[in-house]
Design a protein around this motif. Structure first.
Motif, PDB file in Angstrom:
ATOM      1  N   GLY A 134      25.457  12.370  10.056  1.00 32.03           N
ATOM      2  CA  GLY A 134      25.917  11.093  10.578  1.00 32.03           C
ATOM      3  C   GLY A 134      25.519   9.943   9.677  1.00 32.03           C
ATOM      4  N   GLY A 135      26.174   8.822   9.886  1.00 30.70           N
ATOM      5  CA  GLY A 135      25.931   7.662   9.034  1.00 30.70           C
ATOM      6  C   GLY A 135      24.908   6.691   9.574  1.00 30.70           C
ATOM      7  N   ARG A 136      24.290   7.016  10.707  1.00 32.27           N
ATOM      8  CA  ARG A 136      23.310   6.106  11.292  1.00 32.27           C
ATOM      9  C   ARG A 136      22.048   6.013  10.448  1.00 32.27           C
ATOM     10  NH1 ARG A 136      23.356   7.020  17.885  1.00 32.27           N
ATOM     11  NH2 ARG A 136      25.545   6.446  18.202  1.00 32.27           N
ATOM     12  N   ILE A 137      21.435   4.851  10.505  1.00 26.51           N
ATOM     13  CA  ILE A 137      20.204   4.610   9.755  1.00 26.51           C
ATOM     14  C   ILE A 137      19.046   5.364  10.400  1.00 26.51           C
ATOM     15  CG2 ILE A 137      18.509   2.845   9.135  1.00 26.51           C
ATOM     16  CD1 ILE A 137      20.809   0.878   8.844  1.00 26.51           C
ATOM     17  N   LYS A 138      18.252   6.003   9.580  1.00 28.02           N
ATOM     18  CA  LYS A 138      17.067   6.716  10.052  1.00 28.02           C
ATOM     19  C   LYS A 138      15.841   6.117   9.378  1.00 28.02           C
ATOM     20  CE  LYS A 138      19.654  11.042  10.630  1.00 28.02           C
ATOM     21  NZ  LYS A 138      19.694  10.988  12.101  1.00 28.02           N
ATOM     22  N   ALA A 139      14.721   6.267  10.031  1.00 24.76           N
ATOM     23  CA  ALA A 139      13.463   5.757   9.481  1.00 24.76           C
ATOM     24  C   ALA A 139      12.440   6.867   9.441  1.00 24.76           C
ATOM     25  CB  ALA A 139      12.955   4.588  10.325  1.00 24.76           C
ATOM     26  N   LEU A 140      11.716   6.947   8.353  1.00 24.49           N
ATOM     27  CA  LEU A 140      10.630   7.916   8.276  1.00 24.49           C
ATOM     28  C   LEU A 140       9.570   7.555   9.312  1.00 24.49           C
ATOM     29  CD1 LEU A 140      10.158   8.348   4.422  1.00 24.49           C
ATOM     30  CD2 LEU A 140      11.425   9.809   5.981  1.00 24.49           C
ATOM     31  N   PRO A 141       8.877   8.535   9.884  1.00 25.04           N
ATOM     32  CA  PRO A 141       7.829   8.249  10.878  1.00 25.04           C
ATOM     33  C   PRO A 141       6.836   7.212  10.373  1.00 25.04           C
ATOM     34  CG  PRO A 141       8.221  10.603  10.729  1.00 25.04           C
ATOM     35  CD  PRO A 141       9.027   9.977   9.634  1.00 25.04           C
ATOM     36  N   GLN A 142       6.365   6.365  11.278  1.00 21.98           N
ATOM     37  CA  GLN A 142       5.493   5.262  10.880  1.00 21.98           C
ATOM     38  C   GLN A 142       4.183   5.734  10.275  1.00 21.98           C
ATOM     39  OE1 GLN A 142       5.007   2.674  14.247  1.00 21.98           O
ATOM     40  NE2 GLN A 142       7.093   1.875  14.138  1.00 21.98           N
ATOM     41  N   ASN A 143       3.744   6.917  10.662  1.00 25.61           N
ATOM     42  CA  ASN A 143       2.472   7.416  10.132  1.00 25.61           C
ATOM     43  C   ASN A 143       2.648   8.213   8.839  1.00 25.61           C
ATOM     44  OD1 ASN A 143       3.796   9.576  11.242  1.00 25.61           O
ATOM     45  ND2 ASN A 143       2.009  10.432  12.296  1.00 25.61           N
ATOM     46  N   THR A 144       3.853   8.144   8.259  1.00 28.74           N
ATOM     47  CA  THR A 144       4.097   8.883   7.013  1.00 28.74           C
ATOM     48  C   THR A 144       3.206   8.373   5.892  1.00 28.74           C
ATOM     49  OG1 THR A 144       6.410   9.229   7.639  1.00 28.74           O
ATOM     50  CG2 THR A 144       5.838   9.548   5.324  1.00 28.74           C
ATOM     51  N   PHE A 145       3.164   7.076   5.717  1.00 27.07           N
ATOM     52  CA  PHE A 145       2.342   6.456   4.694  1.00 27.07           C
ATOM     53  C   PHE A 145       1.477   5.373   5.326  1.00 27.07           C
ATOM     54  CE2 PHE A 145       6.160   7.828   2.276  1.00 27.07           C
ATOM     55  CZ  PHE A 145       5.524   8.724   1.437  1.00 27.07           C
ATOM     56  N   PRO A 146       0.383   5.001   4.681  1.00 28.74           N
ATOM     57  CA  PRO A 146      -0.464   3.928   5.220  1.00 28.74           C
ATOM     58  C   PRO A 146       0.320   2.633   5.397  1.00 28.74           C
ATOM     59  CG  PRO A 146      -1.559   5.076   3.409  1.00 28.74           C
ATOM     60  CD  PRO A 146      -0.152   5.577   3.435  1.00 28.74           C
ATOM     61  N   THR A 147       0.012   1.923   6.462  1.00 32.02           N
ATOM     62  CA  THR A 147       0.747   0.677   6.758  1.00 32.02           C
ATOM     63  C   THR A 147      -0.153  -0.549   6.731  1.00 32.02           C
ATOM     64  OG1 THR A 147       0.423   1.070   9.127  1.00 32.02           O
ATOM     65  CG2 THR A 147       2.481   1.870   8.148  1.00 32.02           C
ATOM     66  N   GLY A 148      -1.377  -0.388   6.266  1.00 34.49           N
ATOM     67  CA  GLY A 148      -2.302  -1.509   6.268  1.00 34.49           C
ATOM     68  C   GLY A 148      -1.938  -2.570   5.247  1.00 34.49           C
ATOM     69  N   ILE A 149      -2.518  -3.742   5.440  1.00 34.45           N
ATOM     70  CA  ILE A 149      -2.312  -4.880   4.541  1.00 34.45           C
ATOM     71  C   ILE A 149      -3.665  -5.300   3.978  1.00 34.45           C
ATOM     72  CG2 ILE A 149      -1.475  -7.244   4.320  1.00 34.45           C
ATOM     73  CD1 ILE A 149       0.755  -5.328   4.916  1.00 34.45           C
ATOM     74  N   PHE A 150      -3.738  -5.383   2.657  1.00 35.52           N
ATOM     75  CA  PHE A 150      -4.969  -5.823   2.009  1.00 35.52           C
ATOM     76  C   PHE A 150      -4.836  -7.297   1.639  1.00 35.52           C
ATOM     77  CE2 PHE A 150      -4.423  -1.312   0.872  1.00 35.52           C
ATOM     78  CZ  PHE A 150      -5.592  -0.801   1.435  1.00 35.52           C
ATOM     79  N   SER A 151      -5.838  -8.080   1.977  1.00 32.27           N
ATOM     80  CA  SER A 151      -5.842  -9.501   1.627  1.00 32.27           C
ATOM     81  C   SER A 151      -6.596  -9.684   0.317  1.00 32.27           C
ATOM     82  CB  SER A 151      -6.508 -10.318   2.739  1.00 32.27           C
ATOM     83  OG  SER A 151      -6.588 -11.686   2.365  1.00 32.27           O
ATOM     84  N   LEU A 152      -5.936 -10.334  -0.643  1.00 31.26           N
ATOM     85  CA  LEU A 152      -6.538 -10.573  -1.950  1.00 31.26           C
ATOM     86  C   LEU A 152      -7.027 -12.006  -2.098  1.00 31.26           C
ATOM     87  CD1 LEU A 152      -3.947  -8.660  -4.177  1.00 31.26           C
ATOM     88  CD2 LEU A 152      -6.013  -7.786  -3.086  1.00 31.26           C
ATOM     89  N   GLY A 153      -6.972 -12.769  -0.996  1.00 31.35           N
ATOM     90  CA  GLY A 153      -7.414 -14.155  -1.027  1.00 31.35           C
ATOM     91  C   GLY A 153      -6.293 -15.115  -1.338  1.00 31.35           C
ATOM     92  N   ASN A 154      -6.446 -16.362  -0.890  1.00 28.33           N
ATOM     93  CA  ASN A 154      -5.456 -17.437  -1.117  1.00 28.33           C
ATOM     94  C   ASN A 154      -4.072 -17.075  -0.575  1.00 28.33           C
ATOM     95  OD1 ASN A 154      -7.337 -19.079  -2.514  1.00 28.33           O
ATOM     96  ND2 ASN A 154      -6.959 -17.947  -4.403  1.00 28.33           N
ATOM     97  N   GLY A 155      -4.048 -16.319   0.510  1.00 30.76           N
ATOM     98  CA  GLY A 155      -2.772 -15.958   1.119  1.00 30.76           C
ATOM     99  C   GLY A 155      -2.026 -14.844   0.423  1.00 30.76           C
ATOM    100  N   ILE A 156      -2.630 -14.220  -0.597  1.00 29.92           N
ATOM    101  CA  ILE A 156      -1.996 -13.130  -1.334  1.00 29.92           C
ATOM    102  C   ILE A 156      -2.326 -11.810  -0.631  1.00 29.92           C
ATOM    103  CG2 ILE A 156      -1.815 -11.947  -3.548  1.00 29.92           C
ATOM    104  CD1 ILE A 156      -2.830 -14.538  -4.857  1.00 29.92           C
ATOM    105  N   THR A 157      -1.316 -11.032  -0.345  1.00 26.78           N
ATOM    106  CA  THR A 157      -1.509  -9.758   0.341  1.00 26.78           C
ATOM    107  C   THR A 157      -0.863  -8.622  -0.446  1.00 26.78           C
ATOM    108  OG1 THR A 157       0.506 -10.047   1.668  1.00 26.78           O
ATOM    109  CG2 THR A 157      -1.579 -10.871   2.606  1.00 26.78           C
ATOM    110  N   LEU A 158      -1.325  -7.424  -0.159  1.00 25.34           N
ATOM    111  CA  LEU A 158      -0.776  -6.226  -0.783  1.00 25.34           C
ATOM    112  C   LEU A 158      -0.715  -5.138   0.283  1.00 25.34           C
ATOM    113  CD1 LEU A 158       0.096  -4.550  -3.269  1.00 25.34           C
ATOM    114  CD2 LEU A 158      -2.326  -4.061  -3.668  1.00 25.34           C
ATOM    115  N   SER A 159       0.490  -4.664   0.554  1.00 20.72           N
ATOM    116  CA  SER A 159       0.626  -3.620   1.566  1.00 20.72           C
ATOM    117  C   SER A 159       0.202  -2.274   0.991  1.00 20.72           C
ATOM    118  CB  SER A 159       2.068  -3.549   2.071  1.00 20.72           C
ATOM    119  OG  SER A 159       2.922  -3.038   1.079  1.00 20.72           O
ATOM    120  N   ALA A 160      -0.319  -1.423   1.849  1.00 20.07           N
ATOM    121  CA  ALA A 160      -0.783  -0.109   1.406  1.00 20.07           C
ATOM    122  C   ALA A 160       0.376   0.727   0.868  1.00 20.07           C
ATOM    123  CB  ALA A 160      -1.470   0.610   2.565  1.00 20.07           C
ATOM    124  N   SER A 161       1.560   0.598   1.476  1.00 18.15           N
ATOM    125  CA  SER A 161       2.715   1.386   1.016  1.00 18.15           C
ATOM    126  C   SER A 161       3.160   0.947  -0.374  1.00 18.15           C
ATOM    127  CB  SER A 161       3.873   1.248   2.009  1.00 18.15           C
ATOM    128  OG  SER A 161       4.291  -0.096   2.126  1.00 18.15           O
TER     129      SER A 161
END
Length: 298
Positions: free
Chosen positions: A121-148
């Motif tokens: 089918g043509g419907r959009i699918k999403a990989l399970p949320q726990n497939t990869f880390p979803t955390g966000i790292f703060s690098l200071g001054n509003g700069i962030t880096l997602s774990a994925s």
């Protein structure tokens, strides 16, 4: 968006993450081109195969992330080999004109895309949320880096490094580099050209699968996801078709251009900037940064 130093750093981080995914796909394009001198537009189909294989191994068969990714790499690699043996090799035996291979690759890409539309089918699918880390790292001054994003960047570096080791430290890697210079002479020197081409397609298919998995995480999974490989192809052209370092450089340039445009101008201008870069490069340096000047480039 107002220009600030922190915003610039944030967009550079985002651009490097996106560019690293493009690099995995663009290197596959360049690897095939370096041997057969044609652009394999079925590469997008290999990416889709990898994405769906990972999805179903995770959700239907219950495998963990590592085994699901390995299964996805294997599925895409085998698909790439079958494409070479069933579609490209018969054409190469009949004619040396690479235009026919280019047309065949477009047809294979459409076939793979529509097979998924018909079967899953043509419907959009999403990989399970726990497939990869979803955390966000703060690098200071509003700069962030997602774990994925960090994981995609690290994974791209690992796979591209492994490819370099393979090409420069193994017998078949040496054979691939020799064939990239002159495949006919490599065959005369005792290289099994048919097996060598299968190896090249298998490696390209695996790299496409890795890109497909991370693009599925970043955007979502659907049969037309392979269309995004157009940008990876543009990156390969900018870097120089047939040059692996050029493919990486072009991908990073493209990723940065997209993110900086989205961050400081408009997200709707991203594609305009990408294709403008392609046109400018073709006008100024048609062979790209590291490409070789050949009589025929298709």
């Amino acid at each position: 968006m107002t220009f600030t130093f922190s915003t610039l750093i944030q967009q550079i981080i985002n651009g490097l993450s996106l560019g690293s995914v493009y690099a995995l796909i663009a290197v596959g394009y360049s690897l095939v081109y370096s041997i057969l001198l044609f652009s394999n537009f079925a590469h997008g189909g290999f990416l889709v195969v990898g994405g769906y294989a990972c999805y179903y191994l995770l959700t239907q068969w219950g495998y963990n992330v590592v085994f699901s990714m390995l299964g996805a790499l294997l599925a895409s690699g085998i698909t790439a080999i079958l494409t070479e043996l069933l579609a490209y090799e018969p054409i190469r035996k009949k004619t040396p004109i690479t235009l026919y291979l280019l047309i065949a690759s477009m047809g294979v890409n459409i076939i793979i895309e529509n097979l998924f539309v018909v079967t899953v089918g043509g419907r959009i699918k999403a990989l399970p949320q726990n497939t990869f880390p979803t955390g966000i790292f703060s690098l200071g001054n509003g700069i962030t880096l997602s774990a994925s994003d960090l994981l995609s960047l690290i994974t791209a570096i690992i796979f591209l490094s492994m490819l370099q080791i393979f090409l420069h430290r193994t017998k078949w890697g040496l054979a691939i580099r020799a064939a990239a210079c002159d495949i006919k002479t490599a065959g005369l020197m005792g290289v099994n050209v048919t097996f060598l081409i299968c190896i090249v397609f298998f490696v390209a298919g695996m790299l496409a699968a890795v890109g497909g998995i991370f693009l599925s995480v970043r955007y979502s999974l659907y049969p037309q996801l392979g269309n995004i490989t157009t940008k990876a192809f543009i990156a390969a052209v900018i870097g120089g078709l047939g040059s692996l370092p050029g493919a990486v450089l072009g991908s990073l340039i493209l990723g940065l251009a997209e993110m900086l445009t989205a961050g400081f101008i408009s997200s709707q201008m991203r594609d305009l900037v990408v294709y403008s870069l392609l046109v400018i490069m073709l006008l100024i340096r048609p062979a790209g940064f590291f490409g070789k000047k050949l009589i025929e480039k298709i």
